[in-house]
Design a protein around this motif. Structure first.
Motif, PDB file in Angstrom:
ATOM      1  N   PRO A 109      64.364  26.817  26.889  1.00 47.49           N
ATOM      2  CA  PRO A 109      65.939  26.582  26.927  1.00 47.49           C
ATOM      3  C   PRO A 109      66.375  27.939  26.493  1.00 47.49           C
ATOM      4  CG  PRO A 109      64.872  24.792  25.624  1.00 47.49           C
ATOM      5  CD  PRO A 109      63.834  25.943  25.890  1.00 47.49           C
ATOM      6  N   ALA A 110      67.399  28.210  27.262  1.00 43.12           N
ATOM      7  CA  ALA A 110      68.336  29.742  27.274  1.00 43.12           C
ATOM      8  C   ALA A 110      68.643  29.937  26.060  1.00 43.12           C
ATOM      9  CB  ALA A 110      69.131  29.959  28.241  1.00 43.12           C
ATOM     10  N   VAL A 111      69.283  29.055  24.966  1.00 44.55           N
ATOM     11  CA  VAL A 111      69.687  29.489  23.883  1.00 44.55           C
ATOM     12  C   VAL A 111      68.549  29.817  22.874  1.00 44.55           C
ATOM     13  CG1 VAL A 111      70.980  28.504  21.794  1.00 44.55           C
ATOM     14  CG2 VAL A 111      71.798  28.170  24.058  1.00 44.55           C
ATOM     15  N   ALA A 112      67.516  28.790  22.850  1.00 42.30           N
ATOM     16  CA  ALA A 112      66.336  28.958  21.964  1.00 42.30           C
ATOM     17  C   ALA A 112      65.890  30.455  22.356  1.00 42.30           C
ATOM     18  CB  ALA A 112      65.463  28.000  22.049  1.00 42.30           C
ATOM     19  N   ALA A 113      65.552  30.604  23.549  1.00 40.39           N
ATOM     20  CA  ALA A 113      64.869  32.059  23.920  1.00 40.39           C
ATOM     21  C   ALA A 113      65.763  33.253  23.682  1.00 40.39           C
ATOM     22  CB  ALA A 113      64.751  32.085  25.413  1.00 40.39           C
ATOM     23  N   ARG A 126      66.975  28.378  31.931  1.00 43.66           N
ATOM     24  CA  ARG A 126      65.902  28.619  31.108  1.00 43.66           C
ATOM     25  C   ARG A 126      65.438  29.773  31.274  1.00 43.66           C
ATOM     26  NH1 ARG A 126      64.024  23.830  28.953  1.00 43.66           N
ATOM     27  NH2 ARG A 126      61.722  24.386  28.948  1.00 43.66           N
ATOM     28  N   LEU A 127      64.869  30.573  30.205  1.00 43.77           N
ATOM     29  CA  LEU A 127      64.319  31.771  30.401  1.00 43.77           C
ATOM     30  C   LEU A 127      63.250  31.789  29.945  1.00 43.77           C
ATOM     31  CD1 LEU A 127      67.333  33.529  28.303  1.00 43.77           C
ATOM     32  CD2 LEU A 127      67.040  33.389  30.744  1.00 43.77           C
ATOM     33  N   TRP A 128      62.022  32.940  30.332  1.00 41.68           N
ATOM     34  CA  TRP A 128      60.727  33.114  30.095  1.00 41.68           C
ATOM     35  C   TRP A 128      60.490  34.113  29.073  1.00 41.68           C
ATOM     36  CZ3 TRP A 128      57.355  30.577  32.857  1.00 41.68           C
ATOM     37  CH2 TRP A 128      57.722  29.369  34.037  1.00 41.68           C
ATOM     38  N   LEU A 129      59.727  33.945  28.357  1.00 42.04           N
ATOM     39  CA  LEU A 129      59.347  34.826  27.277  1.00 42.04           C
ATOM     40  C   LEU A 129      57.899  35.036  27.255  1.00 42.04           C
ATOM     41  CD1 LEU A 129      60.963  32.983  24.241  1.00 42.04           C
ATOM     42  CD2 LEU A 129      61.641  34.844  25.349  1.00 42.04           C
ATOM     43  N   GLY A 130      57.492  36.201  26.839  1.00 39.82           N
ATOM     44  CA  GLY A 130      55.914  36.729  26.829  1.00 39.82           C
ATOM     45  C   GLY A 130      55.667  36.890  25.237  1.00 39.82           C
ATOM     46  N   THR A 131      54.615  37.330  24.972  1.00 42.48           N
ATOM     47  CA  THR A 131      54.040  37.344  23.417  1.00 42.48           C
ATOM     48  C   THR A 131      54.743  38.289  22.550  1.00 42.48           C
ATOM     49  OG1 THR A 131      52.318  38.940  24.288  1.00 42.48           O
ATOM     50  CG2 THR A 131      52.122  36.189  24.253  1.00 42.48           C
ATOM     51  N   GLU A 132      55.271  39.372  23.043  1.00 43.37           N
ATOM     52  CA  GLU A 132      56.005  40.427  22.323  1.00 43.37           C
ATOM     53  C   GLU A 132      57.299  40.286  22.330  1.00 43.37           C
ATOM     54  OE1 GLU A 132      54.112  42.619  20.716  1.00 43.37           O
ATOM     55  OE2 GLU A 132      52.377  41.730  21.586  1.00 43.37           O
ATOM     56  N   PRO A 133      58.126  40.744  21.177  1.00 40.44           N
ATOM     57  CA  PRO A 133      59.546  40.465  21.074  1.00 40.44           C
ATOM     58  C   PRO A 133      60.416  40.885  22.324  1.00 40.44           C
ATOM     59  CG  PRO A 133      58.465  41.459  19.075  1.00 40.44           C
ATOM     60  CD  PRO A 133      57.498  41.452  19.981  1.00 40.44           C
ATOM     61  N   PRO A 134      60.069  41.825  22.870  1.00 38.72           N
ATOM     62  CA  PRO A 134      61.025  42.271  23.868  1.00 38.72           C
ATOM     63  C   PRO A 134      60.775  41.711  25.230  1.00 38.72           C
ATOM     64  CG  PRO A 134      59.674  44.242  23.517  1.00 38.72           C
ATOM     65  CD  PRO A 134      59.363  43.117  22.711  1.00 38.72           C
ATOM     66  N   VAL A 175      87.934  34.177  21.895  1.00 40.95           N
ATOM     67  CA  VAL A 175      87.384  35.197  22.965  1.00 40.95           C
ATOM     68  C   VAL A 175      86.437  34.588  23.884  1.00 40.95           C
ATOM     69  CG1 VAL A 175      85.984  37.281  23.237  1.00 40.95           C
ATOM     70  CG2 VAL A 175      87.537  37.116  21.221  1.00 40.95           C
ATOM     71  N   GLU A 176      86.694  34.775  25.113  1.00 43.33           N
ATOM     72  CA  GLU A 176      85.956  34.101  26.277  1.00 43.33           C
ATOM     73  C   GLU A 176      85.023  35.311  26.531  1.00 43.33           C
ATOM     74  OE1 GLU A 176      88.246  32.025  29.250  1.00 43.33           O
ATOM     75  OE2 GLU A 176      88.993  30.692  27.821  1.00 43.33           O
ATOM     76  N   VAL A 177      83.776  34.640  26.750  1.00 40.75           N
ATOM     77  CA  VAL A 177      82.903  35.586  27.418  1.00 40.75           C
ATOM     78  C   VAL A 177      82.113  34.510  28.353  1.00 40.75           C
ATOM     79  CG1 VAL A 177      82.341  37.232  25.673  1.00 40.75           C
ATOM     80  CG2 VAL A 177      81.312  34.835  25.675  1.00 40.75           C
ATOM     81  N   THR A 178      81.699  35.314  29.698  1.00 37.37           N
ATOM     82  CA  THR A 178      80.940  34.785  30.689  1.00 37.37           C
ATOM     83  C   THR A 178      79.722  34.004  30.342  1.00 37.37           C
ATOM     84  OG1 THR A 178      81.583  36.550  32.374  1.00 37.37           O
ATOM     85  CG2 THR A 178      79.699  35.242  32.851  1.00 37.37           C
ATOM     86  N   ASP A 179      79.605  32.900  30.813  1.00 38.90           N
ATOM     87  CA  ASP A 179      78.382  31.996  30.147  1.00 38.90           C
ATOM     88  C   ASP A 179      78.296  31.502  28.686  1.00 38.90           C
ATOM     89  OD1 ASP A 179      77.208  32.314  32.863  1.00 38.90           O
ATOM     90  OD2 ASP A 179      76.062  33.920  32.304  1.00 38.90           O
ATOM     91  N   GLY A 180      79.219  31.996  28.163  1.00 37.65           N
ATOM     92  CA  GLY A 180      79.500  31.836  26.777  1.00 37.65           C
ATOM     93  C   GLY A 180      78.753  32.729  25.781  1.00 37.65           C
ATOM     94  N   VAL A 181      78.007  33.733  26.336  1.00 35.73           N
ATOM     95  CA  VAL A 181      77.219  34.781  25.922  1.00 35.73           C
ATOM     96  C   VAL A 181      77.610  36.102  26.174  1.00 35.73           C
ATOM     97  CG1 VAL A 181      74.702  35.413  25.767  1.00 35.73           C
ATOM     98  CG2 VAL A 181      75.416  33.027  26.084  1.00 35.73           C
ATOM     99  N   GLY A 182      77.665  36.733  25.049  1.00 32.06           N
ATOM    100  CA  GLY A 182      78.032  38.337  25.004  1.00 32.06           C
ATOM    101  C   GLY A 182      76.966  39.294  24.357  1.00 32.06           C
ATOM    102  N   VAL A 183      77.182  40.478  24.446  1.00 31.80           N
ATOM    103  CA  VAL A 183      75.985  41.524  23.756  1.00 31.80           C
ATOM    104  C   VAL A 183      76.753  42.757  23.335  1.00 31.80           C
ATOM    105  CG1 VAL A 183      74.996  42.161  26.019  1.00 31.80           C
ATOM    106  CG2 VAL A 183      73.719  42.388  23.785  1.00 31.80           C
ATOM    107  N   LEU A 184      76.403  43.153  22.125  1.00 37.67           N
ATOM    108  CA  LEU A 184      76.882  44.323  21.704  1.00 37.67           C
ATOM    109  C   LEU A 184      75.888  45.176  21.806  1.00 37.67           C
ATOM    110  CD1 LEU A 184      79.123  46.434  20.360  1.00 37.67           C
ATOM    111  CD2 LEU A 184      78.513  45.237  18.200  1.00 37.67           C
ATOM    112  N   LEU A 185      75.878  46.488  22.273  1.00 41.78           N
ATOM    113  CA  LEU A 185      74.786  47.151  22.323  1.00 41.78           C
ATOM    114  C   LEU A 185      74.521  48.102  21.103  1.00 41.78           C
ATOM    115  CD1 LEU A 185      75.155  48.267  26.178  1.00 41.78           C
ATOM    116  CD2 LEU A 185      73.666  46.618  25.304  1.00 41.78           C
TER     117      LEU A 185
END
Length: 381
Positions: A336-340, A307-315, A360-370
């Motif tokens: 929940p992590a996916v929703a966040a 589970r992840l934590w969110l504030g009020t601003e997008p980042p 393509v396999e990625v750690t935790d099933g999640v990747g990010v392109l910068l």
């Protein structure tokens, strides 16, 4: 895949009621079955504390996809007594669900939009019957050529094709009519920016299809896949939705749209240099925090326990509530992590790439392109 279609879900405050419902119409009494499924999910929402106005807003939309034949589903979202979004699903959910939470449960809907490939499907067949002559309007006995085409985005085109047309032409007039039909289909493919064209024909219809395909420019022919299928024998078969769905699925299974494929290639090169910045929930969170996520990559089978934590601003997204203090967040919520991750991606303008299974396999099933080149946190390679 751009996520603009999720915009209505992230412009208002919750709590959000999210419902995924099997609304298939392949049973003897589909309306009764749908009503029973909805009543179970309605009761689940009320048990979670949903207000009656929100539940009533959802109830109005349940089953409004009755014009769609066969197997499919609905995703419905409401908050504060208002219906925000209703989408038809190409596949019914594995199980019906209803969730009340601060964020909408939008990930299953986003996954069903992928790979979001613009396509043109064309069914061609020949037959014999009394048919209208398009030039005179009279009904004449004889052979005909039937063309049915459908443009859309795969797989959502299965439930909401963007454009469909058909022509039934006496075979003696096909040579004269073929250039105009070819131009019309070519214009349709170009207008929808079709990346794949699927032509389904009977095995003995090579002459009729050749008259059509040979008039297309090379750019269209290079996107063409021809499927020979002896079951294509008459108007009803060619016009039915199952035909176009079945063969289009066979051609597009496991593909990405062109833009996502380019981004995946870029991601793989990035990961080879900087794996610590490229995969895993932690890497995705860091990139979203900094507004550097160009695209979020998600394995469609991923089941994140975190589970992840969110504030009020997008980042303002973090692995813990204390991490958000560095952003000066005054109000935080655990999600929940996916929703966040999806919420943060939409709010920061990132795209989503749903990875085809076993590709393509990625750690935790999640990747990010910068978005930008950065100093790698995992050191030079």
């Amino acid at each position: 895949m751009k996520l603009a279609f999720l915009g209505p879900l992230f412009g208002a405050s919750g709590p959000w009621a999210s419902v995924y419902l099997d609304t298939s119409r392949d049973t003897d009494d589909p309306d009764r079955a749908i009503d029973l499924r909805w009543r179970h999910q309605r009761d689940a929402l009320l048990a979670q504390g949903a207000d009656h106005a929100t539940v009533s807003a959802l109830a109005v939309a349940v089953g409004t996809d009755q014009a769609l034949p066969g197997r499919h589903g609905q995703a419905l979202f409401a908050a504060q007594g208002h219906l925000a979004l209703v989408e038809e699903l190409p596949e019914p959910p594995v199980r019906d669900t209803a969730r009340l939470d601060a964020l909408p449960d939008a990930a299953p809907l986003a996954v069903q939009h992928a790979p979001d490939i613009p396509y043109l499907a064309v069914a061609l067949t020949c037959g014999n019957e009394w048919i209208p002559d398009e030039s005179t309007g009279d009904r004449v006995a004889g052979e005909y050529v039937l063309i049915v085409s459908e443009a859309g985005r795969w797989p959502t085109g299965r439930v909401k094709p963007e454009h469909r047309l058909s022509h039934q032409i006496p075979i003696h007039g096909w040579r004269r009519a073929a250039p105009e039909v070819a131009r019309e289909l070519g214009d349709l493919a170009q207008r929808h920016r079709a990346e794949s064209i699927v032509l389904c024909r009977a095995r003995d219809d090579a002459w009729a299809s050749g008259m059509l395909v040979n008039r297309w420019p090379r750019a269209l022919r290079e996107r063409l896949t021809v499927v020979d299928d002896d079951c294509v024998t008459g108007p009803e078969a060619a016009a039915g939705p199952t035909l176009l769905e079945e063969h289009t699925a066979g051609v597009l299974e496991g593909r990405l749209n062109a833009a996502d494929q380019r981004q995946l290639d870029t991601f793989l090169a990035q990961r080879a240099r900087h794996p610590g910045q490229s995969e895993g929930v932690g890497a995705a969170v860091r990139a979203l925090q900094q507004g550097q996520a160009r695209a979020l990559l998600l394995d469609r089978r991923a089941r994140l326990a975190e589970r992840l934590w969110l504030g009020t601003e997008p980042p303002q997204i973090a692995l813990s509530a204390s991490d958000l203090e560095t952003f000066g967040a005054s109000a935080v919520q655990e999600e929940p992590a996916v929703a966040a991750l999806l919420y943060a991606a939409v709010r920061t303008g990132a795209e989503l790439i749903v990875l085809p299974p076993d590709r393509v396999e990625v750690t935790d099933g999640v990747g990010v392109l910068l978005r930008y080149r950065t100093v790698p946190a995992d050191g030079p390679r």
